[in-house]
Design a protein around this motif. Sequence first.
Motif, PDB file in Angstrom:
ATOM      1  N   ILE A  59       0.836  -1.208   0.000  1.00 38.20           N
ATOM      2  CA  ILE A  59       0.000   0.000   0.000  1.00 38.20           C
ATOM      3  C   ILE A  59       0.863   1.247   0.000  1.00 38.20           C
ATOM      4  O   ILE A  59       0.591   2.207  -0.726  1.00 38.20           O
ATOM      5  CB  ILE A  59      -0.964  -0.015   1.205  1.00 38.20           C
ATOM      6  N   LEU A  60       1.938   1.240   0.764  1.00 38.87           N
ATOM      7  CA  LEU A  60       2.827   2.396   0.843  1.00 38.87           C
ATOM      8  C   LEU A  60       3.488   2.702  -0.501  1.00 38.87           C
ATOM      9  O   LEU A  60       3.503   3.851  -0.942  1.00 38.87           O
ATOM     10  CB  LEU A  60       3.898   2.171   1.914  1.00 38.87           C
ATOM     11  N   SER A  62       2.439   1.788  -3.396  1.00 40.85           N
ATOM     12  CA  SER A  62       1.432   1.988  -4.448  1.00 40.85           C
ATOM     13  C   SER A  62       0.918   3.421  -4.500  1.00 40.85           C
ATOM     14  O   SER A  62       0.073   3.740  -5.334  1.00 40.85           O
ATOM     15  CB  SER A  62       0.269   1.025  -4.243  1.00 40.85           C
ATOM     16  N   LEU A  63       1.397   4.286  -3.643  1.00 38.11           N
ATOM     17  CA  LEU A  63       0.979   5.683  -3.668  1.00 38.11           C
ATOM     18  C   LEU A  63       1.574   6.436  -4.859  1.00 38.11           C
ATOM     19  O   LEU A  63       1.113   7.525  -5.195  1.00 38.11           O
ATOM     20  CB  LEU A  63       1.368   6.378  -2.354  1.00 38.11           C
ATOM     21  N   THR A  64       2.579   5.863  -5.496  1.00 39.13           N
ATOM     22  CA  THR A  64       3.176   6.492  -6.672  1.00 39.13           C
ATOM     23  C   THR A  64       2.877   5.633  -7.907  1.00 39.13           C
ATOM     24  O   THR A  64       2.526   4.464  -7.795  1.00 39.13           O
ATOM     25  CB  THR A  64       4.704   6.614  -6.509  1.00 39.13           C
ATOM     26  N   LEU A  68       2.888   1.514  -8.241  1.00 35.71           N
ATOM     27  CA  LEU A  68       1.772   0.689  -8.727  1.00 35.71           C
ATOM     28  C   LEU A  68       2.274  -0.418  -9.649  1.00 35.71           C
ATOM     29  O   LEU A  68       1.779  -1.542  -9.601  1.00 35.71           O
ATOM     30  CB  LEU A  68       0.748   1.550  -9.471  1.00 35.71           C
TER      31      LEU A  68
END
Length: 117
Positions: A59-60, A62-64, A68
Amino acid sequence: MQIGTGFYAGKKARVARALFGSDTIKVAGDTIKLPEDIAQLVVTSRAEYRSFWTMAFIILISLTIVGLVIGIPWFILAKKTQVGVAIRLNNGRQFGGLCDKQEWDVLAKYATLPMLG
């Protein structure tokens, strides 16, 4: 494989795939040949999960956008499988345990559906 119930309770077993001959389960000095020595192998449970820290990190990152690209395949591949099996041997001994994905790949071809009633 960690055995939790039955004749070999509390012991660890090693499931080995054979290139030639029979697959085996080695537990407490005994060698169980598959399928010759087993009367029945039944699946009692199956769980697929991901650890908390793996999910938090996915999740951390995947913020960029770049994260992803890394996070989506990692989410798919980070899945762990744990299968509960009950085994009854031809000599009357019974035991149950939990095995991981690699052990399940060996045992899957010997599994039967549980009998109802």
